[in-house]
Design a protein around this motif. Structure first.
Motif, short mmCIF file in Angstrom:
data_model
loop_
_atom_site.label_atom_id
_atom_site.label_comp_id
_atom_site.label_asym_id
_atom_site.label_seq_id
_atom_site.Cartn_x
_atom_site.Cartn_y
_atom_site.Cartn_z
N GLY A 134 0.80 -1.21 0.00
CA GLY A 134 0.00 0.00 0.00
C GLY A 134 0.83 1.27 0.00
O GLY A 134 0.48 2.25 -0.63
N ASN A 135 1.98 1.26 0.63
CA ASN A 135 2.65 2.52 0.93
C ASN A 135 3.63 2.97 -0.15
O ASN A 135 4.27 3.97 -0.06
CB ASN A 135 3.36 2.44 2.28
CG ASN A 135 4.51 1.44 2.27
OD1 ASN A 135 4.47 0.50 1.46
ND2 ASN A 135 5.47 1.67 3.11
N VAL A 136 3.82 2.16 -1.15
CA VAL A 136 4.77 2.53 -2.19
C VAL A 136 4.03 2.83 -3.48
O VAL A 136 2.90 2.42 -3.67
CB VAL A 136 5.79 1.39 -2.40
CG1 VAL A 136 6.82 1.77 -3.46
CG2 VAL A 136 6.49 1.10 -1.08
N GLU A 137 4.72 3.56 -4.35
CA GLU A 137 4.10 3.90 -5.62
C GLU A 137 3.63 2.65 -6.35
O GLU A 137 4.14 1.56 -6.14
CB GLU A 137 5.11 4.62 -6.55
CG GLU A 137 5.78 5.80 -5.92
CD GLU A 137 7.17 5.46 -5.43
OE1 GLU A 137 7.27 4.61 -4.53
OE2 GLU A 137 8.14 6.03 -5.95
N ALA A 138 2.71 2.85 -7.21
CA ALA A 138 2.05 1.72 -7.85
C ALA A 138 2.95 0.88 -8.73
O ALA A 138 2.62 -0.24 -9.07
CB ALA A 138 0.86 2.21 -8.68
N GLU A 139 4.11 1.40 -9.07
CA GLU A 139 4.93 0.64 -10.03
C GLU A 139 5.45 -0.68 -9.49
O GLU A 139 5.93 -1.50 -10.22
CB GLU A 139 6.15 1.44 -10.51
CG GLU A 139 5.81 2.70 -11.22
CD GLU A 139 5.88 3.85 -10.26
OE1 GLU A 139 6.91 4.55 -10.24
OE2 GLU A 139 4.91 4.06 -9.49
N GLY A 140 5.44 -0.82 -8.18
CA GLY A 140 5.91 -2.11 -7.67
C GLY A 140 6.94 -1.96 -6.60
O GLY A 140 7.29 -0.88 -6.16
N VAL A 141 7.46 -3.09 -6.18
CA VAL A 141 8.48 -3.10 -5.15
C VAL A 141 9.83 -2.94 -5.80
O VAL A 141 10.19 -3.70 -6.68
CB VAL A 141 8.45 -4.45 -4.40
CG1 VAL A 141 9.49 -4.45 -3.30
CG2 VAL A 141 7.07 -4.70 -3.85
N PRO A 142 10.61 -1.94 -5.39
CA PRO A 142 11.93 -1.81 -6.01
C PRO A 142 12.78 -3.03 -5.67
O PRO A 142 12.60 -3.66 -4.64
CB PRO A 142 12.51 -0.56 -5.37
CG PRO A 142 11.55 -0.09 -4.36
CD PRO A 142 10.36 -0.96 -4.36
N LEU A 143 13.67 -3.32 -6.56
CA LEU A 143 14.58 -4.45 -6.36
C LEU A 143 15.99 -3.93 -6.42
O LEU A 143 16.40 -3.31 -7.41
CB LEU A 143 14.36 -5.50 -7.46
CG LEU A 143 15.29 -6.69 -7.44
CD1 LEU A 143 15.12 -7.50 -6.17
CD2 LEU A 143 15.04 -7.56 -8.66
N ILE A 144 16.72 -4.12 -5.34
CA ILE A 144 18.12 -3.69 -5.34
C ILE A 144 19.00 -4.91 -5.25
O ILE A 144 18.90 -5.70 -4.30
CB ILE A 144 18.39 -2.72 -4.18
CG1 ILE A 144 17.54 -1.46 -4.39
CG2 ILE A 144 19.87 -2.40 -4.08
CD1 ILE A 144 17.65 -0.47 -3.27
#
Ligand SMILES: Nc1ncnc2c1ncn2[C@@H]1O[C@H](COP(=O)(O)OP(=O)(O)OP(=O)(O)O)[C@@H](O)[C@H]1O
Ligand SMILES: [Mg+2]
Lengths: 1098, 289
Positions: free
Chosen positions: B72-82
């Motif tokens: 919910g708390n992050v932009e809609a593009e998805g979970v960043p992957l580092i």
């Protein structure tokens, strides 16, 4: 003309004093002679006889022969001739009347060949043999006796040369000379006219080179050359003479071997072979003979053309490289070049050269730990497989024939191997041995339980084809497949059918799964189809199976079958096609085979006597028939059954690429294996009873008892059974490939305690040896047997540590000092343990200048793992038993003759030495080796490098012993300690193979830096390690070559020798290889660390 | 988003801004997706075990794309992957961050793990065993209930954002005993085991990834199965799905199958001549040209 009676009376009276028969002989001769001679001549002839008789004590015997031969002689040579004849005889009789008598007696028949004026020459030849002693007299007499026969085959001049030979032999042995002379006549008579002179020439050469061989030559020669092509014998004998003149005593054995070899080659090839050999002879007679000797072997591998190309290479070594020894080694096949050339030229592929690769191939396809072995080894096991020619499997290993030579190109023969391997692997992969009772297949309904029930109701009625009259009640089957086979009265028939059907299924699977090999499978199928036996002479049942086989080889057009019985065959083929469908399992195979069995047994096994037109070749119907199981029981009325004689059923031969198939034995083996591992299997009742096993073996169609059972059947079976059980007990996989990738995954508890009871395990390895004269390797010349050294007691190690306590500490310290070197400093880091001042300054300068934004100014020490493996190879030869002091004494005296002039000094030295010896026993080289080993172990344990310690000795090239004291990956423990104490002098020193084996071990070991340290007394020496016992060159060269090989493999070799005298050998061996002479253990610790650091430097 | 378009045509973006925007192709082999989703929801760190080229990286990418709906708390593009590729010289500063000199001053910059903790990204430590042991300890407080990242140099303690998850990969095959994971590290992760997929699924992957037709893909998968039988019997590692995809690409673009297998499989796998020949024989048994 008439004879005056007065003359007879007169001379008879004169002759009366001699032997009783003499007057009679004379009287009879006189009468005959008178017919040819005038009376005066008769008178003089008679007088000559009397003179001869009076000549010496026993010359009357000669006179008797004179009279007896005279009538014949008179007719041949007339009076003048007679006069001369008797003169000659008289001279001979001066030597011995025995000789004269023999001469006189043989004269008439000799004159059958000789002309009168040759009598002198002839007599002289005999005369020459006479040396006055009685042996020589007997020989000369023998000569005259046998000469008439000799003249039948040899000219006078040639006989003269024979006499030369005989004469020469007399200098050694009269007995031998006599035998040879006795045998000469029949020998030469037996030879072809053209061969006689050459035979004689060679005889002369043999006698000169090695007189004793003359007897052998006379005995065996004629038979030996008989095997040589008639037109070539003279050439061969002349070649042999030439060789013998050059090589001396080796001549005859070479001849004999070459002749034996020629006998094994087709006579049509002799001319070419001998022509080539004759070409070689001037450059190297030896090479010529070696070439002939190797010819039969080479011919089994190469065609005539290929062999010629091969031989030309050997000839070039001789003519272009001028290396006679090299060429000899080449033709003796003791040269890598010769072997390699043969391998490339030959179309034949040897299993040994593809075995490793095929093993991996089979593993890949099947996913099982299969090994690939030669069929020879399976046959040796005597567990039911008899043929060395057919590929097969017993479920865990694939057995292939030792070579393949089916086609004319090597690549094609390799493909044959591949198809063999694929087929056998596919049996494992697609479950040929996994038959389970009554389990459904994919395409065919299960009928076996019904069949079993039916058979229980009417157990005997079916026993038609079986020779047994008394039906036996069968016990419970040991395996599922046996239970299946038990359903059928004719075991060979169902066995054969199951094989054909199952192999068809396997071929179909292989074709589907392995598209790439399909082409070669087809080619082999076709090849086999073209080599099938004639159907029309087979019984119908056998012919039926044969035709199914042809269909299964994808060549239905080769089928031949009586027209009237076509229906039967069609149903059989339709059933067979069921099994070619995708997904078919071994369960299907069993059902299909059973269905076909039903069809076949409704036919009598007669050889159908039908005209050509009544045999069908297949039509469209047959070729395109759809798969389908025969409808139950629909056997119908047998159509017009042809006439013919009933014959016993026999299975047609299997196509080669499918090999032997013995599912019953394999299932039995698998079952025995499980049983031995204590695992119970579901399915058929277990465990197996002895009775069950016996019954299985007796009934199985897969083993022909008569072929291996000798005498008592029961005991043979018992033995066979124990072989099987033994086989079941041995773990799967290659027995010999231990540790070569195959992690020794032995089933069952293999804990250390078991090892003790096992006999010493020896693993054998083969290595080439360098023949510096031939400038080539002798392939697989030496055999190295690797084994663990026995364990001795603990004391030695501890004792040495105590004795050299100080030294040990010093060595350790020295080695520990080496450790910091193994840390490497890494600079130019953004972060690190230390600041690098230079870099920091540079950075700030750069920054002022506006470049270099990242501060790479730190450094850090990284621990670099040492990655060193070192192998110590210790000389354990008998010569290391020598005391060091003695040696020192030797060179002390040699080197500094100081005390020569000053006896006091000498006595001083002597007294010192004695005193030293009184305290401790004299130290031997081996002791020095052992003690140094202890030191080295202590040091290396401190530094943590991997190391191995090995010892070597042995006797002869086949028995190089390689003792493992500590293997590279073995941890140092008490056992190693105890093994060190067992290091002792054993036998000879063949260094080359030991070094090569150590190289092999190091190559297998993973390390960046590899070192091989050879500790020896510097004297390589072994039986056959050089031309003779004293030659050192060969051994030294081979050792050097082995060291060069080490370098080539990235291993640093180093030699430590304990022999000052060895210095010179070492220098020669080691031009660019490190070496060091150590004569005192005290100097070792000082030297070792420096040395080691130097060697282990990366 | 701080994307800088460069002239030469490449795109340069900050790691925490990187998003997987298109659905990566991932063919589930077993229940790994469900496992990972649950782990993510429950904040249980994940260890992906498996041989090289078996789809670990692809799986993480796919999961990062897939999970974006659930956050919910992050932009809609998805979970960043580092992603961090671990190596021998990887230090704690490399992960956490360090000071840089800037003029006469210094400037702190965050390391990848710090960034991931801050934005709630999936932090993927690839080949974790390669990293030095003292580096691995650093992640300990992050991977237990505390989910804290201590930044020693700044004297700070960072609490992870909600979406943060530590994922590591590890290939148990070729590691020596020396380079094993410490138990205290290991036992902070749940493990998902990866292996090369079964024949049919692997064929599907090859087909989809390389564009080679299904029949050839099937044969390649079969070949792979056979070659993998040689693992530890001549080969240190079986052939990876990745290599099969490469081979498929070569074939799809006109290289003959036998040749393609030779270059992309046989030669890539081993230098041992005999093993090479054995594998080549398997290749020629399967492919007829
Ligand atoms: N289940 C899968 N679904 C889709 N593609 C897959 C799958 N498994 C493997 N692949 C393919 O295999 C290739 C290699 O996979 P990936 O790079 O994820 O391997 P990895 O396990 O991370 O290897 P490494 O340990 O060497 O980093 C991917 O690019 C993809 O083409
Ligand atoms: Mg990856």
């Amino acid at each position: 003309m008439t004879l005056s009676p007065d003359l007879v009376t007169r001379f008879s009276a004169e002759l009366r004093g001699f032997g009783s028969s003499l007057p009679d002989d004379f009287a009879r001769a006189a009468e005959a002679v008178a017919e040819v001679l005038t009376p005066e001549e008769v008178e003089r002839w008679a007088q000559s006889g009397v003179d001869l008789a009076n000549h010496s004590l026993r010359s009357w015997e000669a006179a008797a022969e004179y009279f007896r031969a005279s009538p014949d002689m008179a007719r041949r040579v007339g009076f003048a001739g007679l006069q001369h004849w008797v003169d000659v005889s008289t001279t001979l009789s001066a030597r011995s009347s025995l000789i004269a008598a023999a001469f006189l007696k043989s004269s008439p028949s000799a004159l059958d060949v000789l002309s009168a004026h040759e009598l002198d020459a002839w007599s002289q030849q005999g005369d020459r043999l006479c040396r006055g002693n009685w042996k020589s007299i007997a020989l000369a007499a023998l000569y005259f006796q046998t000469s008439p026969a000799l003249f039948q085959s040899l000219s006078l001049e040639a006989v003269g040369r024979l006499v030369d030979i005989i004469d020469q032999l007399t200098e050694r042995s009269y007995e031998l000379a006599t035998t040879c002379l006795e045998n000469s006549a029949p020998i030469f008579a037996g030879l072809h006219a053209a061969d006689r002179e050459p035979f004689l020439r060679f005889a002369r050469a043999v006698t000169r080179a090695s007189w004793a061989d003359t007897r052998l030559y006379f005995e065996r020669g004629p038979r030996l050359i008989e095997a040589v092509d008639a037109s070539q014998r003279a050439t061969f004998l002349d070649l042999a003479s030439r060789v013998t003149m050059a090589v001396g005593r080796q001549g005859f054995p070479l001849f004999a071997d070459a002749a034996t070899a020629l006998a094994e080659v087709e006579t049509a090839d002799h001319a070419e072979l001998l022509g080539f050999a004759t070409r070689l002879a001037p450059g190297s007679p030896q090479a010529a003979m070696e070439f002939l000797k190797s010819a039969p072997f080479v011919r089994t591998r190469l065609t005539a053309d290929q062999m010629q190309r091969w031989a030309e290479t050997g000839a070039e070594i001789l003519t272009v490289e001028h290396n006679a020894e090299g060429s000899e080694a080449f033709f003796r096949l003791e040269s890598t070049r010769a072997e390699e050339m043969m391998r490339t030229l030959s179309a034949r592929v040897e299993l040994t050269s593809v075995n490793g690769m095929l093993r991996m191939y089979a593993k890949a396809l099947s996913g099982e730990q299969v090994s690939v072995q030669s069929t020879e080894s399976l046959v040796d096991k005597n567990i039911g497989w008899m043929s060395e020619a057919s590929a097969t499997t017993e479920g865990t290993a694939i057995y292939l024939p030792p070579f393949v030579n089916t086609f004319e190109e090597q690549a094609a023969n390799f493909q044959v191997y591949k198809v063999f391997t694929t087929h056998q692997t596919a049996r494992i992969e697609f479950g040929s041995f996994g038959y389970r009772w009554a389990e459904p297949g994919v395409h065919a309904p299960v009928t076996v339980p019904d069949r079993e029930a039916r058979r229980a109701e009417a157990p005997i009625t079916v026993a038609v084809a079986e020779g047994e009259s008394e039906p036996k009640v069968r016990g419970e089957a040991a395996t599922a497949i046996q239970r299946y086979f038990n359903l059928f009265a004719d075991r060979p028939l169902i066995g054969g059918l199951f094989t054909v059907v199952e192999d068809t299924r396997i071929d179909a699977w292989v074709s589907r799964e392995y598209g790439g090999i399909r082409r070669w499978l087809r080619r082999l199928q076709s090849y086999e189809a073209d080599h099938r036996p004639e159907v029309r002479t087979m019984g119908l049942r056998q012919g039926f199976v044969e035709n199914l086989l042809r269909v299964s080889l994808a060549r239905p057009e080769t089928v031949r079958w009586p027209t009237t019985l076509q229906e039967y065959l069609l149903r059989g083929i339709a059933a067979l096609k069921v099994i070619e469908q995708p997904g078919a399992t071994v369960q299907d195979s069993a059902e299909v085979a059973a269905a076909i069995y039903d069809i076949i047994v409704s036919l009598p096994n007669i050889v159908a006597d039908l005209p050509e037109g009544d045999w069908v070749a297949p039509d469209e119907d047959m070729i395109s028939i759809a798969p389908g199981m025969p409808s139950g029981g629909g056997e119908g009325e047998p159509g017009m059954m042809p006439n013919g004689e009933e014959v016993a059923f026999e299975n047609p031969p299997q196509p080669e690429f499918r090999g032997d198939f013995k599912p019953e034995l394999v299932q039995l083996l698998m079952k025995l294996k499980l049983q031995q591992q204590g695992q119970q299997q579901d399915g058929v009742n277990s465990p197996l009873t002895k009775e069950q096993l016996m019954e299985l073996l007796e009934n199985s169609a897969e083993i022909t008892i008569s072929e291996w059972a000798e005498g008592d059947l029961a005991s043979s079976l018992g033995m066979f059974l124990s072989n099987l059980e033994k086989e079941a007990g041995t773990p799967a996989g290659d027995p010999k490939q231990k540790g070569e990738g195959d992690t020794g995954d032995q089933p069952g508890g293999g804990d250390g305690s078991d090892d003790e009871d096992l006999p010493m395990r020896i693993d054998y390895f083969y290595y080439d040896e360098w023949d510096f004269r031939a400038a080539d390797y002798r392939p697989r010349w030496t055999r190295v047997g690797e084994r663990l050294l026995d364990e001795g007691d603990d004391d030695f190690y501890e004792e040495t540590l105590r004795k050299y306590h100080g030294l040990v500490m010093e060595t350790r310290r020295q080695f520990e000092l080496m450790r910091p070197e193994s840390f490497r400093k890494i600079k130019k880091l953004e972060d690190g343990h230390e600041l690098e001042l230079d870099d920091a300054i540079e950075f700030h300068v750069d920054k002022r200048a506006g470049v270099g934004p990242i501060a790479r100014i730190y450094s850090r020490r990284n621990k670099v793992e040492r990655d060193v493996a070192v192998a110590f190879l210790l000389d354990m030869s008998a010569s290391t038993d020598e005391e060091i002091e003695k040696q020192r004494q030797k060179y002390d005296k040699d080197d500094d003759d100081d005390f020569d002039g000053d006896p006091r000094k000498y006595f001083q030295w002597l007294a010192q030495r004695r005193a030293r010896q009184a305290i401790e026993p004299p130290k031997r080289i081996i002791d020095l080796e052992k003690e140094s080993t202890v030191l080295v172990v202590e040091a290396l344990e401190a530094i943590g490098d991997s190391y191995g310690i090995f010892g070597f000795s042995g006797y002869g090239r086949e028995n190089v012993e390689f003792h493992v004291i500590k293997d590279l990956d073995e941890a140092f423990d008490d056992r190693v300690r105890r093994r060190i104490s067992k290091i002792e002098p054993i036998r000879s020193t063949r260094m080359g193979p030991a070094i090569r084996h150590t190289i092999h071990k190091l190559n297998e070991y993973d390390a960046k830096v590899k070192i091989l340290i050879l500790v020896s007394d510097g004297r390589p020496q072994d039986h056959g390690y050089g031309r003779d016992r004293t030659e050192k060159e060969y051994a030294v060269h081979d050792t050097k070559q082995a060291l060069v090989e080490a370098k080539r493999d990235g291993i640093t070799p180093f030699l430590i020798t304990v022999d000052k005298e060895g210095h010179d050998y070492l220098k020669q061996m080691c031009d660019d290889i490190g070496y060091e002479v150590v004569d005192n253990i005290d100097s070792l610790p000082r030297r070792l660390p420096t040395l080691y650091r130097h060697l282990a430097a990366e | 988003m701080t994307t800088t378009e460069q002239h030469s045509g490449f795109k340069q973006i900050q790691v925490e801004d990187f998003r997987i925007t298109e659905e990566p192709f991932y063919l589930p082999i077993s229940d790994e997706i469900e496992l990972f989703e649950t782990a993510y929801a429950q904040k249980v760190p994940v260890l992906l075990k498996g041989p090289t080229g078996s789809g670990k990286t692809r799986f993480v990418e796919y999961m990062s794309w897939k999970l974006h709906q659930h956050i919910g708390n992050v932009e809609a593009e998805g979970v960043p992957l580092i992603t961090v590729a671990c190596h021998e010289d990887l230090t704690a500063s490399d992960l956490v961050g360090r000071y840089l000199l800037e003029g006469d001053d210094t400037r702190w910059i965050d390391g990848p793990i710090t960034r991931a903790v801050k934005v709630g990204a999936i932090c993927y430590l690839d080949e974790i065993v390669e990293a030095r042991k003292d580096t691995t300890v650093l992640i300990h407080p992050l991977t237990d209930y505390r989910r804290l990242l201590p930044i020693d140099k700044r004297g700070e303690l960072l609490e992870s954002a909600d979406g943060f998850l530590l994922v590591m990969s590890y290939n148990p095959g070729y590691q020596s005993a020396l380079k094993d994971l410490k138990h205290s590290t290991r036992q902070r992760f749940m493990a998902i085991e990866f292996d090369y997929p079964p024949r049919d699924q692997e064929a599907e992957i090859i087909h989809r990834e390389s564009g080679v037709d299904r029949a050839v893909a099937q044969e390649l998968a079969k070949l792979a199965e056979k070659v993998r039988n040689l693992k530890e019997h001549g080969l240190a590692e079986g052939v990876s799905t990745r290599l099969l995809v490469y081979t498929g690409k070569l074939i799809a673009h006109g290289i003959r199958p036998r040749r393609a297998c030779q270059t992309a499989i046989v030669w890539a796998l081993t230098d041992d001549i005999e093993v090479q020949r054995s594998i080549e024989e398997v290749v020629t048994s399967i492919f007829d040209e």
